[in-house]
Design an enzyme around this catalytic site. Structure first.
Site, PDB file in Angstrom:
ATOM      1  N   VAL A  69      -4.195  -7.709  -1.398  1.00 24.35           N
ATOM      2  CA  VAL A  69      -3.511  -8.994  -1.524  1.00 24.35           C
ATOM      3  C   VAL A  69      -4.159 -10.040  -0.618  1.00 24.35           C
ATOM      4  O   VAL A  69      -4.300 -11.192  -0.989  1.00 24.35           O
ATOM      5  CB  VAL A  69      -2.005  -8.843  -1.185  1.00 24.35           C
ATOM      6  CG1 VAL A  69      -1.305 -10.196  -1.187  1.00 24.35           C
ATOM      7  CG2 VAL A  69      -1.331  -7.893  -2.174  1.00 24.35           C
TER       8      VAL A  69
ATOM      9  N   CYS B  85       0.827  -1.202   0.000  1.00 23.69           N
ATOM     10  CA  CYS B  85       0.000   0.000   0.000  1.00 23.69           C
ATOM     11  C   CYS B  85       0.857   1.245   0.000  1.00 23.69           C
ATOM     12  O   CYS B  85       2.083   1.189  -0.007  1.00 23.69           O
ATOM     13  CB  CYS B  85      -0.910   0.002   1.231  1.00 23.69           C
ATOM     14  SG  CYS B  85      -1.884  -1.503   1.432  1.00 23.69           S
TER      15      CYS B  85
ATOM     16  N   SER C 255      11.018 -12.359  -5.905  1.00 20.46           N
ATOM     17  CA  SER C 255      12.269 -12.079  -6.611  1.00 20.46           C
ATOM     18  C   SER C 255      13.480 -12.408  -5.753  1.00 20.46           C
ATOM     19  O   SER C 255      13.383 -12.517  -4.538  1.00 20.46           O
ATOM     20  CB  SER C 255      12.289 -10.600  -7.027  1.00 20.46           C
ATOM     21  OG  SER C 255      13.464 -10.276  -7.737  1.00 20.46           O
TER      22      SER C 255
ATOM     23  N   ARG D 274      -4.713   1.375  -1.115  1.00 22.26           N
ATOM     24  CA  ARG D 274      -4.578  -0.062  -0.889  1.00 22.26           C
ATOM     25  C   ARG D 274      -4.424  -0.880  -2.158  1.00 22.26           C
ATOM     26  O   ARG D 274      -5.164  -0.694  -3.128  1.00 22.26           O
ATOM     27  CB  ARG D 274      -5.801  -0.578  -0.113  1.00 22.26           C
ATOM     28  CG  ARG D 274      -5.650  -2.039   0.340  1.00 22.26           C
ATOM     29  CD  ARG D 274      -6.862  -2.519   1.083  1.00 22.26           C
ATOM     30  NE  ARG D 274      -6.671  -3.890   1.559  1.00 22.26           N
ATOM     31  CZ  ARG D 274      -7.651  -4.711   1.882  1.00 22.26           C
ATOM     32  NH1 ARG D 274      -8.903  -4.288   1.836  1.00 22.26           N
ATOM     33  NH2 ARG D 274      -7.390  -5.947   2.273  1.00 22.26           N
TER      34      ARG D 274
END
Length: 613
Positions: free
Chosen positions: A53, A2, A377, A50
């Site tokens: 997720v 966010c 990642s 926001r």
């Protein structure tokens, strides 16, 4: 993930000045494209954007909680990876939950443990809590500094935000820099001194710090630091623990209510994450992990191997994707877009950055965002396991300067005489280096070799790793994509910190310990593949475009770039035949990368109306 912002004011009535809070909120819309919220009183105002997720309904912010007669208000950016562990502890203590978001767990944790709540968190976070009754603000940032948090004290209050651009929306914060800010940008570049927000009066809350603010006081507390102690585990025990901590970190970071993918270059770090992620997701019935790599139009024709980048990634990414049976996407970028979107790279960072290295990640994230909200990642493995060339080269180890800044004189030569006189670049660089060394937690009795390597790891963790974390956060969040980084799990960082160099470089290989811990997880050819950096373009089209754009600026005396660089020295570079490498902020940049950086510097000075005082 966010975007958060807030404003405390002891004189002005915030409820009568909501337009300021609204502008701060809107400037962060890219970080939270899915929803927005605000809360305000006469003294305090919180704004939130926001990116959904986890728990779309139960995780709305700002979030309020009551404890007796007291009210607490939270805005939060991040993810807690031990949410369920904490929830169970709090349930056993009598707390109740309305949803399953980590936001609610974080707020309830504050109710239970107060400012010590940060000690219980495993995750990446930047948050602020306002105690309405006590009129007290508490803010904290995660241990490694994955999530950003900036603040500035006002004449009669304080403002904070995820990004500098939101602070600049407040009328009391001006885009003004002094000699120190100028030195940070031109000498340290993307690798800012921890805590320095570049603009006058702007600070960044350091990783592992919290802040408590009331009407007559501001207190900073360092709640986490590395502790140096003897490593007593055997090699076999060390390998096993590294393997456990790494795989557990990846597992925890796969938790999401939305689809998740990984970035896969075919190198050791991203391949390891993708392999573990694929295995874990299959256990949970997830069909076919999606993986992404990046390349550039024409690279297959124009790529030239060198010591820094010995080969391309395409073959290896495809090999790993086939091995783990992922749905692989190789995103090939238009070279014209790399120069066209340099402005977006500046806007995302609020500062000149790593030029096309930034922009290419922004364009890759933009492509991933079409199908995914969360990616994972491999950043920061090189910093904690020792993957960079400077960990192994005696000239770097004994240079007496940041290893990525050894050829600083060639950079300084491109600055204007007035700027060099004002900022004393060599003196500034060496002062910052000595300042960093003075922070290193020393282990009494450690031999000279390991003591020096401990210093190198500290420099990389605190001065170089933030460059990559800033890049990852800003470029991905500018597209509304969340990227998680399992190698930044503080448990792994803490354990690696005390492992002696002979174990970290096991087998005489870079990141030898990590390679040993990944036996059976990766194909042997991938497990032993030499390090290859993030790919860059070799297409001459990019060189031609950046050169032409820079020459236009150099020929226009009204451009702000003229006030900070030696125009003749840079013009001489544009007239040289062919392309070559020049040192610039931690790597050998080819001429087009240097030209692009100077273009970004001009964009920043011009578009942000930067005033040098």
């Amino acid at each position: 993930m966010c975007g958060i912002a807030g404003w405390i004011d002891w004189h002005r009535n915030i409820s009568d000045n909501l337009d300021i809070l609204e502008e701060m909120q809107e400037s962060l819309s890219h970080r939270g494209p899915d929803d927005s919220g605000d809360w305000y009183s006469n003294r305090a105002g919180f704004a939130h954007r926001r990116l959904i997720v986890i728990d779309p309904e139960g995780g709305k912010q700002p979030m309020l909680a009551q404890q007796g007669r007291k009210t607490y208000v939270l805005v939060y950016n991040g993810e807690l990876y031990n949410t369920e562990d904490l929830r169970q502890i709090l349930l056993n203590k009598g707390y109740n939950f309305n949803g399953h978001s980590d936001t609610e767990v974080l707020l309830q944790s504050y109710l239970e443990w107060g400012e010590r709540c940060v000690d219980y968190f495993n995750g990446i976070f930047a948050f602020a809590i306002w105690d309405v009754c006590e009129e007290k603000l508490f803010m904290a940032r995660d241990r490694i500094g994955v999530k950003p948090l900036f603040y500035a004290q006002l004449k009669n209050g304080l403002v904070f935000a995820s990004e500098i651009k939101a602070l600049l929306k407040h009328p009391e914060i001006e885009p003004c820099i002094n000699a120190e800010g100028l030195a940070e940008v031109l000498i340290l570049g993307p690798g800012r001194t921890p805590g320095n927000g570049i603009f006058k009066g702007v600070m960044e809350l350091k990783p592992g710090f919290s802040l408590t603010y009331q009407k007559n006081s501001l207190k900073l507390t360092k709640y986490w630091e590395l502790v140096s102690k003897e490593h007593t585990d055997t090699l076999a025990e060390t390998v096993e623990k590294v393997r456990y901590l790494f795989t557990d970190s990846v597992k925890r970071q796969l938790i999401s209510d939305v689809p998740i993918c990984t970035l896969l270059s075919g190198g050791l770090d991203s391949s390891a994450i993708s392999a573990v992620a694929s295995r874990e997701l299959k256990k949970n019935g997830y069909r076919g992990l999606a993986t992404y790599s990046v390349d550039y139009e024409g690279n297959e024709r124009f790529f030239k191997a060198n010591d820094f980048q010995p080969e391309t990634d395409n073959y290896w990414a495809a090999k790993v994707a086939d091995n783990i049976n992922s749905k692989h996407h190789n995103v090939v970028l238009d070279n014209h877009l790399l120069s066209e979107k340099l402005r977006e790279g500046v806007y995302a960072r609020d500062l000149p950055g790593m030029a096309d290295i930034d922009v290419s990640l922004y364009l890759l994230a933009k492509e991933i965002k079409k199908d995914f909200v969360v990616a994972v990642s491999g950043e920061c493995a090189d910093e904690i396991f020792g993957g960079y060339p400077w960990f192994y080269r005696e000239e770097a180890l004994g240079a007496g300067i940041f290893p990525w800044s050894r050829r600083y004189r060639e950079r300084i030569a491109l600055l204007s005489r007035e700027v060099k006189e004002r900022i004393s670049p060599e003196e500034y660089l060496f002062e910052r280096y000595q300042e960093a060394l003075a922070e290193v937690p020393v282990l009494a009795g450690e031999d000279e070799k390991n003591a020096r390597m401990r210093e190198m790891f500290y420099l990389n963790l605190t001065r170089w790793m933030p460059v990559l974390l800033d890049r990852k956060d800003r470029m991905s969040m500018y597209t509304g994509l969340e990227i998680r980084v399992p190698f930044c799990d503080h448990r792994l960082v803490e354990y690696l910190w005390n492992i002696p160099w002979e174990m970290k470089s096991y087998g005489g290989q870079r990141k030898g310990l990590l390679r040993e811990s990944l036996k059976g997880i990766l194909p042997e050819s991938v497990r032993n593949r030499p390090k290859n950096p993030y790919p860059r373009t070799f297409n001459p089209l990019y060189y031609q475009e950046t050169k032409a754009l820079l020459i236009d600026i150099l020929n226009n005396k009204n451009k702000p770039l003229h006030s900070v660089i030696d125009i003749e020295a840079v013009l001489n570079l544009t007239e040289k035949k062919g392309d070559f490498d020049i040192p610039w902020f931690g790597q050998l940049m080819r001429l087009p990368q240097l030209f692009a950086y100077l273009l970004q510097l001009n964009i920043w000075l011009e578009d942000y109306h930067v005033r040098i005082s």
